[in-house]
Write a protein that holds these residues in place. Structure first.
Motif, PDB file in Angstrom:
ATOM      1  N   PRO A 164       0.818  -1.218   0.000  1.00  0.00           N
ATOM      2  CA  PRO A 164       0.000   0.000   0.000  1.00  0.00           C
ATOM      3  C   PRO A 164       0.849   1.264   0.000  1.00  0.00           C
ATOM      4  O   PRO A 164       1.932   1.302   0.572  1.00  0.00           O
ATOM      5  N   TRP A 165       0.287   2.323  -0.667  1.00  0.00           N
ATOM      6  CA  TRP A 165       0.984   3.613  -0.737  1.00  0.00           C
ATOM      7  C   TRP A 165       0.236   4.719   0.013  1.00  0.00           C
ATOM      8  O   TRP A 165       0.673   5.861  -0.004  1.00  0.00           O
ATOM      9  N   LYS A 166      -0.878   4.384   0.685  1.00  0.00           N
ATOM     10  CA  LYS A 166      -1.639   5.402   1.402  1.00  0.00           C
ATOM     11  C   LYS A 166      -2.288   4.765   2.616  1.00  0.00           C
ATOM     12  O   LYS A 166      -2.486   3.544   2.681  1.00  0.00           O
ATOM     13  N   THR A 167      -2.601   5.564   3.606  1.00  0.00           N
ATOM     14  CA  THR A 167      -3.317   5.089   4.778  1.00  0.00           C
ATOM     15  C   THR A 167      -4.805   5.205   4.539  1.00  0.00           C
ATOM     16  O   THR A 167      -5.266   5.853   3.599  1.00  0.00           O
ATOM     17  N   GLY A 168      -5.546   4.572   5.427  1.00  0.00           N
ATOM     18  CA  GLY A 168      -6.996   4.622   5.308  1.00  0.00           C
ATOM     19  C   GLY A 168      -7.541   3.368   4.656  1.00  0.00           C
ATOM     20  O   GLY A 168      -6.913   2.303   4.642  1.00  0.00           O
ATOM     21  N   THR A 169      -8.709   3.497   4.058  1.00  0.00           N
ATOM     22  CA  THR A 169      -9.413   2.356   3.480  1.00  0.00           C
ATOM     23  C   THR A 169      -9.132   2.237   1.985  1.00  0.00           C
ATOM     24  O   THR A 169      -9.225   3.218   1.248  1.00  0.00           O
ATOM     25  N   ILE A 170      -8.773   1.027   1.578  1.00  0.00           N
ATOM     26  CA  ILE A 170      -8.591   0.723   0.153  1.00  0.00           C
ATOM     27  C   ILE A 170      -9.802  -0.087  -0.298  1.00  0.00           C
ATOM     28  O   ILE A 170     -10.101  -1.146   0.271  1.00  0.00           O
ATOM     29  N   LYS A 171     -10.499   0.403  -1.310  1.00  0.00           N
ATOM     30  CA  LYS A 171     -11.713  -0.254  -1.794  1.00  0.00           C
ATOM     31  C   LYS A 171     -11.429  -0.969  -3.107  1.00  0.00           C
ATOM     32  O   LYS A 171     -10.594  -0.539  -3.902  1.00  0.00           O
ATOM     33  N   PHE A 172     -12.160  -2.050  -3.318  1.00  0.00           N
ATOM     34  CA  PHE A 172     -11.969  -2.882  -4.498  1.00  0.00           C
ATOM     35  C   PHE A 172     -13.254  -2.912  -5.316  1.00  0.00           C
ATOM     36  O   PHE A 172     -14.371  -2.815  -4.780  1.00  0.00           O
ATOM     37  N   LYS A 173     -13.083  -3.078  -6.600  1.00  0.00           N
ATOM     38  CA  LYS A 173     -14.245  -3.243  -7.474  1.00  0.00           C
ATOM     39  C   LYS A 173     -14.401  -4.716  -7.850  1.00  0.00           C
ATOM     40  O   LYS A 173     -13.454  -5.492  -7.792  1.00  0.00           O
ATOM     41  N   GLU A 174     -15.573  -5.068  -8.222  1.00  0.00           N
ATOM     42  CA  GLU A 174     -15.880  -6.460  -8.576  1.00  0.00           C
ATOM     43  C   GLU A 174     -15.156  -6.837  -9.875  1.00  0.00           C
ATOM     44  O   GLU A 174     -15.052  -6.037 -10.797  1.00  0.00           O
ATOM     45  N   PHE A 175     -14.652  -8.064  -9.927  1.00  0.00           N
ATOM     46  CA  PHE A 175     -13.986  -8.525 -11.143  1.00  0.00           C
ATOM     47  C   PHE A 175     -14.305  -9.998 -11.380  1.00  0.00           C
ATOM     48  O   PHE A 175     -14.698 -10.727 -10.466  1.00  0.00           O
ATOM     49  N   SER A 176     -14.129 -10.434 -12.607  1.00  0.00           N
ATOM     50  CA  SER A 176     -14.408 -11.804 -13.010  1.00  0.00           C
ATOM     51  C   SER A 176     -13.145 -12.628 -12.890  1.00  0.00           C
ATOM     52  O   SER A 176     -12.153 -12.362 -13.575  1.00  0.00           O
ATOM     53  N   LEU A 177     -13.168 -13.618 -12.012  1.00  0.00           N
ATOM     54  CA  LEU A 177     -11.989 -14.451 -11.788  1.00  0.00           C
ATOM     55  C   LEU A 177     -11.677 -15.306 -13.001  1.00  0.00           C
ATOM     56  O   LEU A 177     -10.516 -15.475 -13.374  1.00  0.00           O
ATOM     57  N   GLU A 178     -12.716 -15.825 -13.642  1.00  0.00           N
ATOM     58  CA  GLU A 178     -12.500 -16.701 -14.810  1.00  0.00           C
ATOM     59  C   GLU A 178     -11.783 -15.970 -15.921  1.00  0.00           C
ATOM     60  O   GLU A 178     -10.969 -16.549 -16.655  1.00  0.00           O
ATOM     61  N   LYS A 179     -12.032 -14.668 -16.009  1.00  0.00           N
ATOM     62  CA  LYS A 179     -11.419 -13.864 -17.066  1.00  0.00           C
ATOM     63  C   LYS A 179      -9.896 -13.855 -16.940  1.00  0.00           C
ATOM     64  O   LYS A 179      -9.183 -13.957 -17.938  1.00  0.00           O
ATOM     65  N   PHE A 180      -9.366 -13.777 -15.692  1.00  0.00           N
ATOM     66  CA  PHE A 180      -7.930 -13.725 -15.485  1.00  0.00           C
ATOM     67  C   PHE A 180      -7.311 -15.120 -15.492  1.00  0.00           C
ATOM     68  O   PHE A 180      -6.131 -15.277 -15.779  1.00  0.00           O
TER      69      PHE A 180
END
Length: 343
Positions: free
Chosen positions: A110-126
């Motif tokens: 991580p490069w910042k403090t606080g909360t890091i949020k994630f977006k939904e992604f398709s596992l099969e795609k990767f």
């Protein structure tokens, strides 16, 4: 009234069952997420572990070169699942399989403090390398829970910068300190050995000193004998100085006074000191030395006597024959060497 409630609950359960059946087509995921370690600070390396269970075979979508020992390497980047890609750096992402159980491990810095949020992604795609696959109806989507990056300053409750301090060590002094430490340890070990073996060492030093003194005594005597040949003195004085030099040598060598020992008894005195331990060659050398004492006594005291006029002259005259002095000095030096070295 009760019948109506039962009917409503039954209808809700049936609708949820249909939704679950329909979700098999979209392969939605529900799993547990942990952060390892639990507390992650800026610049630290942390790992998001997302565990789930599904009958979908993600490994069948991937290139075999991406799989090793039930571990599938993924090409996830910050742009793929982060709402703000600048929040952290993705260093590694893998999918581990154990039957129908999967564990998605994403390592981040991580490069910042606080909360890091994630977006939904398709596992099969990767898993398929973002290529079109045969199972187009599979869309297994993952939504990671936000993670909190802590502030080390807040945790330590430090509000002010510390005053600058001088370095504890000068640059490039570590090697010198290590060398000094080894030298001190070596000196201490050597000191302990010396203290333990001190009696033996002192005894050895005393022996070496005595041997050195004996060597000097022998060398000094041979030097005196060689100097006698160069002096312009008569045979009587030569014999006196020869005996004096040899008596001083024997007195130092055996730590016994030879001043009052008659010349003919010098050999017997040496044998007595050695307690019969002399070897054959040493015994012959002592007898020769005794003969030299008898010969020099005769030259000293028989000058002008009737015996000195008997024949043959080489044996009875109270003078050295030609080269006799030189021969006696050479033989005396050999006798000294035998007494010093033994057999």
């Amino acid at each position: 009234m009760k019948k109506n409630l039962c009917f409503v609950f039954g209808l809700c359960f049936f609708i949820q069952f249909l939704a679950a059946q329909n979700s098999n087509e979209n392969a939605s995921s529900f799993g547990t997420q942990v952060m390892v370690p639990r507390d992650v600070f800026i610049g630290d390396s942390g790992q998001i572990q997302y565990s789930f269970r599904t009958p979908v075979d993600f490994f069948s979508f991937a290139d075999p070169s991406m799989i090793k020992d039930e571990v599938l390497s993924l090409n996830l980047s910050s742009n793929d699942f982060l709402e703000n890609p600048d929040d952290c750096l993705v260093t590694k992402s893998v999918l581990v399989r154990n039957g129908v159980n999967y564990n998605l491990c994403i390592t981040i810095i991580p490069w910042k403090t606080g909360t890091i949020k994630f977006k939904e992604f398709s596992l099969e795609k990767f898993c398929s390398g973002q290529k079109k696959n045969a199972q187009e109806n599979v869309d297994f989507r993952i939504q990671l829970a936000p993670v909190t990056i802590l502030s080390l300053v807040e945790k330590l409750e430090v509000n002010n910068l510390k005053s600058p301090q001088a370095p504890l060590l000068l640059p490039n002094t570590n090697y010198f300190l290590w060398i000094a430490g080894f030298l001190v340890a070596g000196f201490f070990s050597l000191s302990c050995i010396v203290l333990i073996r001190l009696p033996h060492i002192l005894k050895k030093l005393k022996f070496l000193r005595e041997q050195f003194e004996l060597y000097r005594n022998a060398k000094r005597t041979k030097k005196k004998l060689s100097a006698l040949l160069k002096k312009k003195i008569d045979d009587k004085d030569f014999c006196e100085k020869w005996q004096l030099a040899i008596r001083e040598y024997l007195e130092f060598r055996f730590a016994v006074s030879f001043c009052s020992v008659p010349g003919k008894n010098v050999g017997a005195k040496i044998f007595d000191i050695m307690n019969g331990l002399a070897g054959e060659k040493v015994s012959e050398a002592i007898e020769s030395l005794s003969c030299f004492f008898v010969r020099t006594d005769y030259i000293r005291f028989a000058s002008g006597s009737i015996d000195s006029k008997l024949l043959p002259a080489e044996t009875h005259q109270a003078l050295f024959v030609k080269n006799e002095k030189k021969s006696m000095v050479v033989e005396t030096c050999k006798i000294i060497d035998l007494l010093e070295k033994g057999e």
